[in-house]
Design an enzyme around this catalytic site. Structure first.
Site, short mmCIF file in Angstrom:
data_model
loop_
_atom_site.label_atom_id
_atom_site.label_comp_id
_atom_site.label_asym_id
_atom_site.label_seq_id
_atom_site.Cartn_x
_atom_site.Cartn_y
_atom_site.Cartn_z
N GLY A 82 130.09 99.41 -21.77
CA GLY A 82 129.70 100.43 -22.76
C GLY A 82 128.22 100.38 -23.04
N ASN A 83 127.81 101.06 -24.09
CA ASN A 83 126.40 101.03 -24.51
C ASN A 83 126.36 101.06 -26.03
OD1 ASN A 83 126.14 103.94 -25.45
ND2 ASN A 83 126.88 104.22 -23.36
N SER A 84 125.17 100.91 -26.59
CA SER A 84 125.10 100.73 -28.04
C SER A 84 124.84 102.02 -28.82
CB SER A 84 124.04 99.68 -28.38
OG SER A 84 122.86 99.96 -27.69
N SER A 85 125.19 103.17 -28.25
CA SER A 85 125.00 104.43 -28.97
C SER A 85 125.83 104.43 -30.26
CB SER A 85 125.42 105.60 -28.09
OG SER A 85 125.48 106.76 -28.87
#
Ligand code: CTP
Length: 402
Positions: free
Chosen positions: A209-212
């Site tokens: 995932g990513n930290s958006s």
């Protein structure tokens, strides 16, 4: 905001139990830097004390058309206002506004103003669904008054139903958006917003995932709703559920986001693809938790996800505006322009996530807006809701006129 230049908001408080929540509306508006003048109806004062409003307001609360030293308090209040907020708006007060009554300070002020008016109704659900109230509400809307629809929840006397006044932060968010100098008329426009980072499962407990945070997408959705749009928000993060004017579809992975947006795109006037979609997902997602079992390495194979935006562009409706977002760490405008062309977008909003004040988790952003027709706007560091206003104003300008 400089106190002298602060926009002036007149907060009219009607007589309902939700009047206690308008104390919080007042506090939020004052904390945001607005000059707020509270005006209480006689019925409101049976639920809440004027002293509380005087203590928290920018001026003492006003309560009477005649007892003031000012012989025409309603015209002074109405004329000096940049915005009038009515919270709570009872069925009776809504009827008065719809029919132009002016028999007390609240209703006379509402009649005497040319400022935009935001009305936050609160009543029992039987009253909210009553044909007379429905008629009055549509009269208000036709007169250009902004209605913050109530939500479902606990009502006075332990009842439950649809008629609970919108939460104070929602009303304050509407007020802020409606006061914006960039406001455009999005009534009867349908807008699709995606928000948050997608999660691609490796096994039941792990993901790529990513930290958006979804904050920029949420800001776009809430400003668009306040400006009258019917918003479809497809999001991987919780938030904005129950925000009037926004219908939320919660998704997790890129493929779920793909499916949800494809179902909607052909009906949209504007598409704002603010989500941080993972470009790759694990080639396999295990149904059981992966065990370490003494290994010192673990290789996860990734395969490319579909480009959602490219697909949305293919299925867009004629005359719609499709906006992409690009988070970059170098050569911001070059990369953004390349993506704009490659994905055949009308507009791209690019931010350099390595710059202070820009990027994923904060409340501010620093963006460049580039359009397919060659325009470019480099915005300074702004709150994400202000960035949203610029993006929506620009996207609206690209819609064919009706
Ligand atoms: N996007 C998308 N589907 C993907 C990847 C990205 O719809 N599988 C959208 C994003 O939501 C964003 C825009 O495309 O609006 C640009 O995303 P970005 O990841 O910057 O673009 P990519 O084409 O993936 O380029 P990069 O090589 O920089 O990752």
């Amino acid at each position: 905001m400089d106190a002298k230049e602060s926009p002036r908001i007149v907060l009219c408080v009607g007589g309902g139990i939700a009047a206690y929540k308008s104390i919080e509306v007042l506090r939020r508006l004052v904390d945001s830097g607005y000059h707020v003048v509270p005006v209480l109806s006689a019925a409101a004062r049976r639920f809440v004390g004027e002293l509380t409003f005087s203590a928290l307001g920018s001026e003492p609360a006003k309560i009477d058309l005649f007892d003031d030293t000012d012989p025409i308090p309603h015209t002074h209040l109405g004329r000096s206002a940049d915005l009038v907020v009515v919270a709570p708006a009872t069925a009776d007060l809504i009827s008065k506004i719809a029919h132009g009554s002016a028999d007390d300070l609240v209703s006379a002020t509402l009649l005497a103003t040319r400022a935009p008016i935001v009305v936050a109704p609160a009543m029992h659900d039987e009253m909210w669904s009553n044909p007379a109230v429905r008629r009055n509400i549509s009269m208000l809307r036709n007169d250009g008054i902004f209605v913050v629809d109530p939500s479902e929840g606990r009502l006075a006397g332990g009842d439950h139903g649809n008629g609970r006044m919108a939460e104070p932060w929602v009303i304050a968010s509407y007020a802020r958006s409606i006061l914006s100098p960039r406001r455009v008329d999005l009534r009867s426009r349908r807008i699709l917003v995606t928000a948050g980072g997608t999660r691609e499962a490796i096994d039941p407990v792990r993901f790529v995932g990513n930290s958006s945070s979804g904050k920029q997408g949420f800001a776009l959705a809430s400003v668009a709703a306040a400006w009258g749009a019917e918003v479809e928000l497809v999001s991987t993060v919780d938030g904005l559920a129950g925000f009037p004017g926004i219908s939320v579809t919660k998704v997790v992975s890129a493929s779920e986001m793909h499916e949800a947006t494809l179902d909607l795109v052909s009906e949209m006037d504007i598409v704002l693809m603010a989500a941080a979609v993972a470009d790759f997902r694990p080639s396999q997602s295990a149904t059981e938790k992966f065990k370490r079992e003494g290994r010192s390495e673990w290789h996860v194979d990734l395969v490319a996800n579909d480009d959602i935006l490219a697909d949305l562009v293919r299925r867009r409706r004629d005359g719609s505006v499709v906006v992409g977002f690009a988070a970059e760490t170098s050569d911001l405008v070059e990369h953004a322009q390349e993506k704009l062309q490659r994905k055949q977008l009308d507009m791209i909003v690019a931010n350099d996530v390595s710059v202070e004040g820009a990027g994923f988790d904060g409340d501010t952003n620093v963006v460049v807006i580039v359009t397919a027709d060659g325009s470019r706007a480099d915005l300074p560091k702004l709150e994400k809701s202000t960035v949203a206003e610029y993006v929506l104003e620009k996207a609206y300008s690209l819609l064919p006129s009706r």
